[in-house]
Design a protein around this motif. Structure first.
Motif, PDB file in Angstrom:
ATOM      1  N   HIS A 100       0.810  -1.216   0.000  1.00  7.50           N
ATOM      2  CA  HIS A 100       0.000   0.000   0.000  1.00  7.50           C
ATOM      3  C   HIS A 100       0.844   1.266   0.000  1.00  7.50           C
ATOM      4  O   HIS A 100       0.336   2.340   0.252  1.00  7.50           O
ATOM      5  N   THR A 152      -5.276   1.481   2.191  1.00 10.07           N
ATOM      6  CA  THR A 152      -5.247   0.203   1.497  1.00 10.07           C
ATOM      7  C   THR A 152      -4.776  -0.855   2.488  1.00 10.07           C
ATOM      8  O   THR A 152      -3.772  -0.665   3.165  1.00 10.07           O
ATOM      9  N   LYS A 186     -14.155  -2.040   2.731  1.00  7.04           N
ATOM     10  CA  LYS A 186     -13.225  -2.214   1.609  1.00  7.04           C
ATOM     11  C   LYS A 186     -13.000  -3.703   1.387  1.00  7.04           C
ATOM     12  O   LYS A 186     -12.708  -4.439   2.337  1.00  7.04           O
ATOM     13  N   THR A 213     -10.529  -5.050  -0.142  1.00  8.16           N
ATOM     14  CA  THR A 213      -9.133  -5.441   0.070  1.00  8.16           C
ATOM     15  C   THR A 213      -8.885  -5.840   1.519  1.00  8.16           C
ATOM     16  O   THR A 213      -7.854  -6.433   1.825  1.00  8.16           O
ATOM     17  N   GLU A 268     -11.698   1.033  -5.120  1.00  2.89           N
ATOM     18  CA  GLU A 268     -10.267   0.991  -4.838  1.00  2.89           C
ATOM     19  C   GLU A 268      -9.503   1.149  -6.160  1.00  2.89           C
ATOM     20  O   GLU A 268     -10.050   1.648  -7.148  1.00  2.89           O
ATOM     21  N   GLN A 269      -8.254   0.720  -6.206  1.00  3.31           N
ATOM     22  CA  GLN A 269      -7.454   0.935  -7.404  1.00  3.31           C
ATOM     23  C   GLN A 269      -8.100   0.229  -8.602  1.00  3.31           C
ATOM     24  O   GLN A 269      -8.745  -0.809  -8.457  1.00  3.31           O
ATOM     25  N   GLN A 281     -10.618  -3.063  -9.322  1.00  7.62           N
ATOM     26  CA  GLN A 281     -12.009  -2.640  -9.389  1.00  7.62           C
ATOM     27  C   GLN A 281     -12.944  -3.578 -10.156  1.00  7.62           C
ATOM     28  O   GLN A 281     -14.089  -3.750  -9.751  1.00  7.62           O
ATOM     29  N   TYR A 320      -6.913   7.536  -5.617  1.00  7.99           N
ATOM     30  CA  TYR A 320      -5.688   6.758  -5.855  1.00  7.99           C
ATOM     31  C   TYR A 320      -4.903   7.264  -7.070  1.00  7.99           C
ATOM     32  O   TYR A 320      -4.183   6.506  -7.699  1.00  7.99           O
TER      33      TYR A 320
END
Length: 438
Positions: free
Chosen positions: A32, A40, A75, A77, A223-224, A228, A287
């Motif tokens: 992260h 993250t 999240k 992740t 997220e990134q 995604q 991000y």
């Protein structure tokens, strides 16, 4: 709608660049470092994922106890190995890219996502010529109840095929554009990755059930971009189950991405066809610097809009699409998560024009705790549902998060100056009227 990659390229070089975007990469998978503006999660093991789930359950309980119609953000992740999310994203986007390859061969390159429709007969011939499936076999693909009866297949129909085809024992083959050979689409999925899929779905299911019991809506954070497609797919699967009568699960769309509008319109159309409520949170995105660093290091197109103005245009375009759906069907809801005063004014104006009343609770607003109170409080006083996004956790984790938010928001100091001026103006008004402490 599942993964959203860049538009198909007709050149090997373009295909090669695209492949790099969804290639698992240790630095940008579990690590992260370099993320500004958002947290993250670092993957340790499955037990840690279970601990995160328990923390999210407590957050849902706290939200339920503190306000009516509350939200809790999660999240993915934190609930799955990020490297798995990258690999699952790669599979989903390969399947989508195969659709666009077929579309280009039918002379439909460059059309809008939902306007791209493959003629079934031509598609069956192409599949037979590629050696993927005989005409008799592929006829079985296009007789399912989820597919269009119009003799054409659009991207949403194509994505529904993914589920039915991957459940069969015979591996699903698609052409590799770089080698010209057929390859199993799921060749990278190991038994452990199959277990990862089951585990993350189970964890999200537990959270969604608790949210429903407690009257809390669950927002799945974006997220990134290389995670995604998987995150969106897992979120849509959960929306299908829990958003039947009301929007319990909210998906998040990052409007700094070039593909944001395609994502919103595709998922909205899927919700229309299947009859569930579309819940969304619109953000600009957190991000950017890591996205651009990864694109430069790995040699693929930057997925971020080139300018802040382009991101504003994308945000307003996506938002307007959702607002119009609210007017037409009443089966959509949106959180306008923004610190931008122009965006808030745009939303208020469009709500008035479209006849959407604050008491409908179809549109709500959100800002970070400690930021832009001059937007939050007037909205609340005017009767609009408005929320503060509250970061929580150990001090050594939360403070770096807040400092990164300040770093990412380049206009932060300008906004701080504006807030100071507004506060000073209010102090002077109260002094002059003798109401300093009221």
């Amino acid at each position: 709608l599942v993964g959203h990659g860049p538009s198909p390229s007709s050149s090997t070089t373009g295909a090669e660049k695209w492949e790099k975007k969804y290639r698992a990469h240790q630095v940008f998978g579990d690590h992260h470092g370099g993320v500004t503006g958002a947290h993250t999660y670092f993957y340790a093991d499955e037990a840690k994922c279970d601990q995160h789930m328990e923390t999210f359950l407590r957050c849902i309980d706290a939200s339920s106890g503190s306000s009516e119609d509350g939200f809790s953000a999660i999240k993915l992740t934190a609930l799955a190995r990020p490297q798995f999310l990258v690999r699952f994203s790669e599979v989903l986007v390969k399947w989508r890219k195969f659709f666009y390859q077929m579309a280009a061969e039918q002379g439909q390159a460059g059309r809008a996502v939902l306007d791209t429709k493959l003629e079934v007969e031509k598609l069956q011939e192409a599949l037979a010529n590629l050696g993927i499936a005989s005409k008799a076999e592929s006829q079985q693909w296009f007789t399912g109840e989820n597919l269009s009866t119009s003799g054409t297949v659009d991207l949403l129909d194509w994505n529904s095929l993914f589920d039915s085809r991957t459940k069969l024992s015979r591996p699903l083959l698609i052409p590799n554009r770089m080698t010209g050979q057929l390859e199993p689409l799921l060749s990278r999925f190991s038994e452990e990755e199959e277990l990862q899929m089951k585990r993350v779905l189970q964890r999200v299911d537990v959270l969604a059930k608790r949210a429903m019991e407690k009257g809390v809506r669950l927002m799945v954070d974006a997220e990134q971009s290389y995670f995604q497609p998987a995150i969106s797919r897992l979120t849509v699967e959960t929306q299908r189950r829990f958003n039947r009568s009301q929007p319990i699960i909210y998906n998040t769309y990052q409007c700094y991405l070039k593909e944001a509008y395609n994502s919103v319109t595709g998922d909205m159309e899927l919700s229309r066809r299947e009859g569930w409520h579309f819940g969304t949170k619109l953000v600009r995105g957190a991000y950017m610097e890591q996205e651009r660093e990864r694109a430069a290091q790995m040699g693929y197109e930057d997925p971020i809009n080139p300018t802040y103005e382009k991101t504003n245009e994308m945000y307003h375009r996506c938002l307007d699409y959702v607002l119009e759906e609210i007017t037409h069907s009443r089966k959509a809801s949106v959180m306008v998560a923004s610190h931008n005063e122009d965006t808030v004014k745009f939303t208020l104006r469009r709500m008035m024009e479209l006849g959407i009343h604050p008491s409908d609770k179809k549109v709500c607003f959100g800002q970070l705790l400690g930021m832009c109170d001059q937007i939050t409080f007037p909205l609340g006083q005017a009767g609009f549902p408005v929320y503060k996004y509250v970061p929580y956790g150990p001090v050594n984790e939360v403070l770096p998060y807040l400092s990164r938010r300040a770093q990412e928001n380049r206009g932060f100091m300008q906004r701080a100056t504006r807030e100071r001026d507004l506060l000073w103006k209010e102090v002077k008004r109260r002094l002059l009227t003798g109401n300093l402490f009221s």
